[in-house]
Design a protein around this motif. Sequence first.
Motif, PDB file in Angstrom:
ATOM      1  N   ARG A 119       0.623  -1.043  -0.218  1.00  0.00           N
ATOM      2  CA  ARG A 119       0.507   0.142   0.415  1.00  0.00           C
ATOM      3  C   ARG A 119       1.286   1.259  -0.013  1.00  0.00           C
ATOM      4  O   ARG A 119       0.573   2.231  -0.275  1.00  0.00           O
ATOM      5  CB  ARG A 119      -0.747   0.178   1.023  1.00  0.00           C
ATOM      6  N   SER A 145      -8.002  -4.249  -6.324  1.00  0.00           N
ATOM      7  CA  SER A 145      -8.040  -3.592  -6.755  1.00  0.00           C
ATOM      8  C   SER A 145      -7.260  -2.200  -6.525  1.00  0.00           C
ATOM      9  O   SER A 145      -7.017  -1.798  -7.781  1.00  0.00           O
ATOM     10  CB  SER A 145      -9.964  -3.143  -6.597  1.00  0.00           C
ATOM     11  N   THR A 146      -7.216  -2.170  -5.263  1.00  0.00           N
ATOM     12  CA  THR A 146      -6.667  -0.290  -5.141  1.00  0.00           C
ATOM     13  C   THR A 146      -4.915  -0.498  -6.079  1.00  0.00           C
ATOM     14  O   THR A 146      -4.658   0.082  -6.186  1.00  0.00           O
ATOM     15  CB  THR A 146      -6.637  -0.631  -3.796  1.00  0.00           C
ATOM     16  N   ASP A 196      -4.631  -1.273  -9.260  1.00  0.00           N
ATOM     17  CA  ASP A 196      -4.795   0.727  -9.647  1.00  0.00           C
ATOM     18  C   ASP A 196      -3.427   0.982  -9.662  1.00  0.00           C
ATOM     19  O   ASP A 196      -2.901   1.913 -10.847  1.00  0.00           O
ATOM     20  CB  ASP A 196      -6.198   1.142  -9.497  1.00  0.00           C
ATOM     21  N   SER A 197      -3.054   1.319  -8.503  1.00  0.00           N
ATOM     22  CA  SER A 197      -1.488   1.910  -8.336  1.00  0.00           C
ATOM     23  C   SER A 197      -0.346   1.077  -9.143  1.00  0.00           C
ATOM     24  O   SER A 197       0.537   2.519  -9.181  1.00  0.00           O
ATOM     25  CB  SER A 197      -1.201   1.861  -6.634  1.00  0.00           C
TER      26      SER A 197
END
Length: 327
Positions: A182, A219-220, A223-224
Amino acid sequence: MAKRDDMQTKRSLLIAVAVLAAVIGAYFLGRADTSQTRAAMHVKVADAAAAQGTEDEAALGSSPLASKRGLLPPPNTPLKNSFAELRARAAGGDADAAKRLLRDLDRCSRLRSSQWKSDGATNDLTRKSTDGMSAAQLRTYQLQLDAMELRQQGVRKNQELCSGVSDKMLDALVPSIAQAARLGDEQARACYLDRGPLYDARSLIKHPESLRNYGNAASTLIDSGLAAGDWRVVDLLQQAYEPGSQSLLAGLIGADPVQHYRYLKLYRLGAEPHRVAQLDRQLEAIASNLSPGQLVEANEWAQTTLRQNFKNSSTQTTPPGWDSCEF
């Protein structure tokens, strides 16, 4: 005197080529999922990088005030002493602390296996009889012994790092991978997307909710990764969308021939020249099952995405057989 000089010269040459020991020693200790040469190269590079990193970080982080200045604890600080600080800083958004915590935990998680393999390989090698060996075979055997000693030194360093680390601390490995991902760690992102909680099956059994966490985070991270121009993510997606794929990511996003073609086309646009022909053959086989409209749209998407996010980078970060969790 001449014989003595000759022996000294041979010994000097032996020492000079000792780095080749990593290649030979890897035969005994290489990872099961890599070739002997690739495993040896990883050992050599990792050892050199660790040594350089130790020197660089020690020069900056040896002061008792290092943490107050925002620096990490000195390298190879026993993890039982740095765990709480690193985890708190990682939770607060400190990317460097998250990266360090992940790699220290990973070293400790692998320790038992690496120690067992090292001990077994050492016993096999030292029990080997040298009777009847030629001069060349004896030199090779000495290189193997030297390589084994280097690996044992690495195990001893990890034992010092991991002394007193509890199973509860090791349970933080997968959450630490997720947090580092993250915070932008490309290796952690690839590992988490590819294996997620399966990277530590024992922890998964104790914490089945980690599968739900994986589904929420994937999903995040995708995208990143695409926004950052990360070819690791592209390669993982093109594999996951391929019909028949059995990966964890495939189970999450599902098979889709159109998406498979899109991401493989994007991957092909960034590929090194020597890989283009094989990728073109793969694309041709997939294209035969798609409509002209689907192909036009997929090709346009790949070109646009390449221009916007990937620019001058290439897929050299994802060589054939690359390991998504090679920390």
